[in-house]
Design an enzyme around this catalytic site. Sequence first.
Site, short mmCIF file in Angstrom:
data_model
loop_
_atom_site.label_atom_id
_atom_site.label_comp_id
_atom_site.label_asym_id
_atom_site.label_seq_id
_atom_site.Cartn_x
_atom_site.Cartn_y
_atom_site.Cartn_z
N TYR A 6 0.83 -1.19 0.00
CA TYR A 6 0.00 0.00 0.00
C TYR A 6 0.87 1.24 0.00
CZ TYR A 6 -4.34 -2.50 1.22
OH TYR A 6 -5.44 -3.30 1.21
N TYR A 31 -0.75 -9.67 0.95
CA TYR A 31 0.34 -9.11 1.75
C TYR A 31 0.32 -9.67 3.17
CZ TYR A 31 -3.16 -5.87 3.58
OH TYR A 31 -4.27 -5.33 4.16
N ARG A 45 -3.07 -11.45 4.16
CA ARG A 45 -4.41 -11.06 3.69
C ARG A 45 -4.61 -11.55 2.26
NH1 ARG A 45 -7.87 -7.36 4.87
NH2 ARG A 45 -9.18 -9.15 4.45
N HIS A 85 -7.47 -8.13 -2.12
CA HIS A 85 -8.79 -7.51 -1.97
C HIS A 85 -8.73 -6.04 -2.39
CE1 HIS A 85 -6.71 -6.67 1.85
NE2 HIS A 85 -7.36 -5.52 1.83
N HIS A 116 -10.73 -2.51 -1.28
CA HIS A 116 -11.66 -1.89 -0.32
C HIS A 116 -12.71 -1.09 -1.09
CE1 HIS A 116 -9.19 -2.65 3.33
NE2 HIS A 116 -8.20 -2.63 2.46
#
Lengths: 189, 237
Positions: B106, B145, B155, B158, B160
Amino acid sequence: MSYPATASQTVGPYFKIGLQYLDSNALCTEAAPGIHITVSGQVFDGDGVPVPDAQLELWQADDLGRFAGHDPSGRGEASDGFVGFARVPVNEHGAFHFSTVYPGSVMAPDVTRQAPHIVVMLSMRGLLKHLYTRIYFAGDALNADDPILTAVPVDRRGTLLAHEEEEGSEQYRMNIHLQGDDETVFFEY
Amino acid sequence: MSELQQPFLPVKPGTQPAFLHAPYGSSVLRAPQRPLIVVPQTLSELSGPVFGHGAIGTFDNDLTKQHAGEPLGERIIVSGRVLEENGRPVAGALVEVWQANAAGRYLHKRAQHAAPLGPNFSGAGRFLTDEQGFYRFTSIKPGAYPWGNHYNAWRPAHIHFSLFGAGLLTRLVTQMYFPGDPLLPYDPIYNCIDDEQAKQRMISSFDLENTIPDTALAFSYDVILRGRNATPMETHK
């Protein structure tokens, strides 16, 4: 086709990437009619430690109790300069601060009136869905008959009250506690 | 009283997470411990903000075109509809998305995964649904990640999603997952919901119809917002 609403998931730790563009610390411009106030506070977790990565989304009526945006009551437009929504981040100390006008009274589902209040939607890592709470104003004469506030046990109502930092200052303060003796009242609709 | 002043439907048991989900460590000190207080829906929750096109910039629906060059990764198109529980489309809903890059990183100062950041991907987008509730955006497929929740925790990939429909109580933040992801059974966030079908509805479908030959894979993902008890206007397959 008919399905129940999609499941909520946490905003996670990195929501600023997608949401920060809309951050604001004001629910209206300085030109909006009404009594201009500020509200400050801090968000605390179950250890009493400030939460540095929360976000408040706020929604309220203007000084005459009218909503901007989508208002199914058809009461008419809110006053010029009034937005009534803000996405307010907390800082690294869990502190938030915003300016607005003292909200007017909004109709309750029956014919009674609600006391002035601001709806808060609280999101953060660790919350799998957002929390709803409200900010009321200590000393407002309408609090005694507000249908939501009076649904809260007397000993917990204080968690929903913003207090003036100094009498007559129009600078209010209300902290949010996720857990503990002072746990803020959160609502389910 | 108009239909829009009707209250929203109650939440169907098992289809939404509880606040405390112990396998998700961050919920332990942040989930409220006292029961929520059930109160009537008032005009304050039936109303809500409306976001117009002013909130949306030119490349906000194409996360691959926000920089001088193109980001590395599998180019994808994600599209679907935003509907109310009764099947009625939600027009003009603000949808905000954010995600990791193809390496699972991110663009955030607190992101600690030692995977590379590229110069051509910010990972944020936003758009409004059209009159029929449709939305569509272009991006790259996010990577999985690692995170510190438990030993060897990763995780699943995905995106958000944050949505505002008509009325504050339609507010939803969720995550869109990808079909066949082997990490899903191990993820405490995906698994915070009891209802198996509700979980599976967070997984997008591979969408051959919307793929663009030689250019992009496509995934389909519908989002259902809390609705009112109204008769459906039309039936959708």
